[in-house]
Design a protein around this motif. Sequence first.
Motif, short mmCIF file in Angstrom:
data_model
loop_
_atom_site.label_atom_id
_atom_site.label_comp_id
_atom_site.label_asym_id
_atom_site.label_seq_id
_atom_site.Cartn_x
_atom_site.Cartn_y
_atom_site.Cartn_z
N GLU A 99 26.71 9.21 56.33
CA GLU A 99 25.45 9.25 55.58
C GLU A 99 25.31 10.55 54.81
O GLU A 99 24.86 10.56 53.66
CB GLU A 99 24.26 9.05 56.53
CG GLU A 99 22.94 8.85 55.82
CD GLU A 99 22.92 7.63 54.90
OE1 GLU A 99 22.25 7.71 53.84
OE2 GLU A 99 23.56 6.61 55.22
N LEU A 100 25.71 11.66 55.40
CA LEU A 100 25.69 12.94 54.69
C LEU A 100 26.63 12.91 53.49
O LEU A 100 26.32 13.44 52.42
CB LEU A 100 26.07 14.09 55.63
CG LEU A 100 24.99 14.51 56.61
CD1 LEU A 100 25.57 15.48 57.64
CD2 LEU A 100 23.80 15.13 55.89
N GLY A 101 27.79 12.27 53.65
CA GLY A 101 28.73 12.13 52.54
C GLY A 101 28.14 11.31 51.39
O GLY A 101 28.28 11.67 50.21
N ARG A 102 27.46 10.22 51.73
CA ARG A 102 26.80 9.39 50.70
C ARG A 102 25.69 10.19 50.00
O ARG A 102 25.54 10.13 48.79
CB ARG A 102 26.23 8.12 51.32
CG ARG A 102 27.29 7.06 51.60
CD ARG A 102 26.68 5.73 51.98
NE ARG A 102 26.09 5.75 53.31
CZ ARG A 102 26.76 5.48 54.43
NH1 ARG A 102 28.04 5.19 54.40
NH2 ARG A 102 26.15 5.52 55.60
N TRP A 103 24.95 10.95 50.79
CA TRP A 103 23.89 11.78 50.21
C TRP A 103 24.50 12.79 49.22
O TRP A 103 23.99 12.96 48.11
CB TRP A 103 23.14 12.51 51.32
CG TRP A 103 22.09 13.43 50.81
CD1 TRP A 103 20.80 13.13 50.48
CD2 TRP A 103 22.24 14.83 50.55
NE1 TRP A 103 20.15 14.25 50.03
CE2 TRP A 103 21.01 15.30 50.06
CE3 TRP A 103 23.30 15.73 50.67
CZ2 TRP A 103 20.81 16.64 49.70
CZ3 TRP A 103 23.11 17.05 50.31
CH2 TRP A 103 21.87 17.49 49.83
N ALA A 104 25.60 13.42 49.61
CA ALA A 104 26.24 14.40 48.74
C ALA A 104 26.74 13.76 47.45
O ALA A 104 26.63 14.35 46.37
CB ALA A 104 27.39 15.09 49.48
#
Length: 120
Positions: A99-104
Motif C-alpha cells: 500500500e505504501l508503494g502504491r501511495w508513492a
Amino acid sequence: MADHSEATCKQVDDGMARVFELFGKRWTGLIVATLMSGPVHFADLRRAIPGISERMLSDRLMELAGVGLLVREVDAGPPLRVSYRLTEAGLAMDPALKELGRWAETYLADGGQCPQRFRR
C-alpha cells in the motif's frame, strides 16, 4: 491545575509510535521488502540494497531479529553462509508495504515530491 485542553490531550497512538520508531530508520523498510520473497543470504541482501554498508545492514538485521520480524539461519557449509527470512509477523507487513508503494506511485511519482495537482 492540569491543562486538559484538546490540543494537550491529543497524542499519537502508541502503536503508531512504535511502528515509526522501527520503520522510520533508514534501510529498515527496504530490508523487510527485500525479504518478502523468501530467505536471502547476507551478501545477496547487501547487493539488493545499493548504498547500505555491511555494518548498517548487520545492525538493522539484528534489530529486526530482536523485535521478532526476522530469523537468522546459518546454512551448513562449506562455505558457511548466513541467510535471513521473515517470521509470520514480518510477512504480515506485506499488505502495508504494498500500500505504501502504491501511495508513492501516485503521490511521489515526480522525483519524490507530490505533483502539483495533489497539493492543496
